[in-house]
Design a protein around this motif. Structure first.
Motif, mmCIF file in Angstrom:
data_model
loop_
_atom_site.group_PDB
_atom_site.id
_atom_site.type_symbol
_atom_site.label_atom_id
_atom_site.label_comp_id
_atom_site.label_asym_id
_atom_site.label_seq_id
_atom_site.Cartn_x
_atom_site.Cartn_y
_atom_site.Cartn_z
ATOM 1 N N THR A 1 -3.951 4.353 0.311
ATOM 2 C CA THR A 1 -5.323 4.082 -0.118
ATOM 3 C C THR A 1 -6.234 5.267 0.204
ATOM 4 O O THR A 1 -7.042 5.676 -0.640
ATOM 5 C CB THR A 1 -5.829 2.799 0.571
ATOM 6 N N GLN B 1 3.608 8.190 -4.264
ATOM 7 C CA GLN B 1 4.676 7.420 -3.629
ATOM 8 C C GLN B 1 5.748 6.998 -4.627
ATOM 9 O O GLN B 1 6.932 7.054 -4.315
ATOM 10 C CB GLN B 1 4.068 6.194 -2.938
ATOM 11 N N SER C 1 1.932 1.425 10.073
ATOM 12 C CA SER C 1 2.868 0.468 9.482
ATOM 13 C C SER C 1 2.568 0.261 7.996
ATOM 14 O O SER C 1 1.508 0.649 7.496
ATOM 15 C CB SER C 1 2.815 -0.846 10.245
ATOM 16 N N ASP D 1 -4.726 -2.184 -12.661
ATOM 17 C CA ASP D 1 -4.363 -3.126 -11.603
ATOM 18 C C ASP D 1 -4.539 -4.556 -12.095
ATOM 19 O O ASP D 1 -3.818 -5.448 -11.696
ATOM 20 C CB ASP D 1 -5.258 -2.926 -10.364
ATOM 21 N N TYR E 1 -10.194 5.672 -7.117
ATOM 22 C CA TYR E 1 -11.078 4.519 -6.933
ATOM 23 C C TYR E 1 -12.377 5.009 -6.319
ATOM 24 O O TYR E 1 -12.418 6.074 -5.723
ATOM 25 C CB TYR E 1 -10.422 3.497 -5.995
ATOM 26 N N GLY F 1 -2.864 1.288 4.951
ATOM 27 C CA GLY F 1 -3.930 1.903 4.147
ATOM 28 C C GLY F 1 -3.759 3.398 3.971
ATOM 29 O O GLY F 1 -4.701 4.091 3.588
#
Ligand SMILES: Nc1ncnc2c1ncn2[C@@H]1O[C@H](COP(=O)(O)OP(=O)(O)OP(=O)(O)O)[C@@H](O)[C@H]1O
Ligand SMILES: [Mg+2]
Length: 620
Positions: free
Chosen positions: A422, A462, A415, A123, A431, A419
């Motif tokens: 995540t 995704q 929306s 990242d 993570y 998250g």
């Protein structure tokens, strides 16, 4: 813009540490390098001696006219030079061999380490930056290992030896040479520092050009859609022009070095020859000594020139090596887990570990004092007050609690940016969470070895990612020992079989650059087949059917329901028709679950889900 970090002629920050690390690699081949060192000494010694032999050849054989002696001496001299040449050839070949092996080892260690880095690292660093470790930096190290190492030793010995031999021949004459060498050295230092400045700028410009071109290649379609060709061309020309300017200045200085040194050495030769001639006439020096001395003078500029160049190259390589080692020292993903996955079979109602592949798995939980406990792998996932942020300052999930029992299908809606992705990134420990707990079959996932944890989960992420290889290879990525029939079966479940069979090479069709020869939806079907072939107890689908038409989606759903019977499924979808039949639907907003329940219950609540479902949310 991708940031390339080029650093030509830049000194390493910690030369000693880097050098020691590099020497560690060389240490694996110490006998080879010792042999190289020996051959370098032989080659230098033979060259120096060959030249020295000129003195007795002239004094003892040419002057007195001893022809047969002359022939013998010339043969000896030739033998000496031949010896030198063979030693040079030998160490060059050895150096190439050992350098390539060392670089191969460095590349291998780098690759292994990159695989162990946590996603957090990727990242924070661009691909271009990581790529340049493998390309530029490894290249400079390779280049230096091939040449500089041996050359530096050779040139140093040569320079030192030449000066010593000149002193031996005539101390007075060598003073002239020492003065010239000092002037040359001063010039090289001065010129080098100026050219280094421009060289660094040139490398920075090169980095900019590379980054720009890389971005253009990746964004070709967008460039065309917005007719940006002209503007981009202008930007490129500007970069190209600054690169030309900096490169010209850098090369102007670099290009001055060799001719200046050569001219100085001619002057040195002329002065030494005149003064030496006068000495000889005055009887202060014999002709033989003068002849070999003059050859040494001619030879003296070369090693100085090369020595400084090679030292610069070596410093560049060390800077490259330092960046490679920095990456190798970046902290790897932590894995303190001691719980592993094993095959089991049932014996009188109890689980027993077995080496055979039974297809029935259990967690092996080591217990203090007693034997390890076996817990059947079911796929029961629970979140308890989980708090998480990608960076500590910014919380993304605020105390998420949820459970998924084996066989349940749990859906997340909400929306964009709420998250959802995540949450599932945490289940397989991409993570680390900041507080709270996540358990898997009642075991804290931090106790489970990462490889085993991930083995028990299949995920369609995704962003679909396909590798270069055949379609069958890409599906088999989910489970390497899957048979051809199992691969086909998975493709049928994912409803990919029909389109694959229509391709000219069927399952053997090669995919290139992330499956660019397939449609977006076809890529997703392959990703689903890849997860289906793994047959895990927990399946995670993140927007897996977003590019697939609704009829195909229904067919996939049916197939999946069949294989996922009794297993846990997490589904994330924007299309609410996809999640309707889930056991529980979690509605997420700003990292919190604001509603939960099944489809009917949520509709009755007339809350956010109701708004999303009836489209009222968008209309308000
Ligand atoms: N790698 C990352 N580093 C930092 N922040 C991130 C990272 N990935 C996501 N985020 C942030 O976390 C938040 C939640 O992102 P997440 O990907 O979970 O959303 P999502 O609900 O899956 O959205 P979508 O429906 O668009 O896929 C976003 O605000 C995003 O900016
Ligand atoms: Mg997402």
């Amino acid at each position: 813009m991708a940031q390339y970090k080029y650093t030509g002629y830049k000194r390493p920050k910690n030369t000693k540490k880097t050098l020691l690390h590099l020497l560690g690699y060389l240490g694996h081949h110490k006998w080879l390098f010792l042999l190289v060192g020996l051959l370098v000494c032989i080659s230098t010694g033979a060259n120096l001696m060959g030249t020295y032999l000129l003195k007795p050849v002239i004094n003892r054989f040419i002057m007195p006219g001893d022809m047969s002696g002359l022939v013998r001496a010339v043969v000896r001299m030739g033998g000496m030079y031949l010896c030198g040449a063979l030693a040079t050839l030998g160490y060059n070949q050895l150096m190439i061999k050992s350098a390539q092996t060392v670089v191969q080892e460095i590349r291998r260690d780098l690759f292994v380490h990159v695989q162990k880095l946590p996603l957090k690292y990727f990242d924070a660093h661009t691909h271009g930056e990581l790529m340049s470790r493998f390309t530029n930096d490894v290249d400079t190290v390779q280049e230096a290992m091939n040449n500089s190492f041996a050359m530096i030793i050779q040139n140093f010995l040569m320079l030192f030896g030449t000066v010593v031999m000149m002193m031996v021949l005539s101390v007075r004459l060598s003073l002239i040479v020492l003065v010239f060498l000092a002037v040359m050295f001063a010039f090289i230092r001065f010129n080098g520092s100026r050219s280094r400045k421009y060289f660094q700028r040139q490398q920075a410009e090169l980095g900019r050009i590379n980054g720009f071109v890389e971005e253009m290649m990746a964004g070709q379609k967008v460039e065309k859609v917005f007719n940006h060709e002209k503007k981009d061309f202008e930007n490129f020309c500007a970069l190209n022009e600054s690169y030309r300017k900096e490169a010209t200045s850098a090369l102007t200085y670099t290009g001055m070095q060799v001719p200046t040194i050569v001219s100085l050495s001619y002057l040195n030769y002329a002065v030494s020859a005149c003064v030496g001639g006068l000495y000889a006439i005055a009887g202060l020096l014999d002709i033989g000594s003068l002849a070999s001395y003059l050859v040494y003078v001619r030879q003296s500029a070369m090693p100085l020139n090369q020595f400084t160049q090679q030292v610069n190259l070596l410093l560049t390589a060390l800077a490259g090596a330092e960046r490679i080692f920095d990456l190798m020292e970046a902290e790897p993903e932590s894995d303190e887990g001691d719980v592993t996955l094993c095959n089991v079979r049932e014996e009188k109602g109890a689980l027993v570990e077995t080496p055979e592949r039974t297809g029935h798995f259990a967690w092996k939980v080591p217990e203090k004092g007693t034997e390890a406990r076996l817990v059947s792998l079911k796929g029961d996932v629970r979140f308890e007050n989980v708090v998480f942020g990608y960076v500590p300052e910014k919380r993304i999930l605020n105390g998420i609690s949820l459970y998924a029992k084996p066989g349940q299908k749990i859906a997340f809606v909400g929306s964009t940016g709420a998250g959802k992705t995540t949450i599932i990134n945490l289940i397989n420990r991409f993570y680390e969470i900041q507080s709270g707990t996540i358990t898997y079959d009642g075991i804290d996932i931090r106790r489970i070895r990462k490889a085993d944890l991930r083995h028990s989960l299949a995920m369609v992420i995704q962003e679909t990612h396909l590798f270069t290889g055949t379609i069958a290879d890409n599906i088999r990525y989910g489970r390497l020992d899957a048979s051809d029939e199992e691969v086909r079966e998975a493709a049928r479940i994912a409803n990919a079989d029909s389109f694959i069979r229509r391709l000219p090479d069927g399952y053997d069709t090669m995919l290139h650059s992330d499956g660019s020869n397939l449609s977006q939806g076809q890529r997703q079907l392959l990703a689903i087949a890849r997860a289906a072939v793994a047959r895990p107890p927990v399946l995670i689908l993140d927007e897996a059917t977003s590019s697939i038409d609704t009829r195909t989606e229904r067919l996939i759903e049916k197939g999946m329901d069949a294989i996922m019977d009794g297993r846990t499924v997490f589904v994330i979808a924007h299309r609410l028709s996809t999640v309707r039949n889930s056991r529980a639907i979690m509605v997420l907003e700003h990292g919190e679950i604001i509603e939960r329940g099944d489809h009917e219950a949520l509709l009755e609540q007339k809350g956010r889900y109701y708004q999303l479902y009836t489209g009222q949310f968008e209309l308000e």
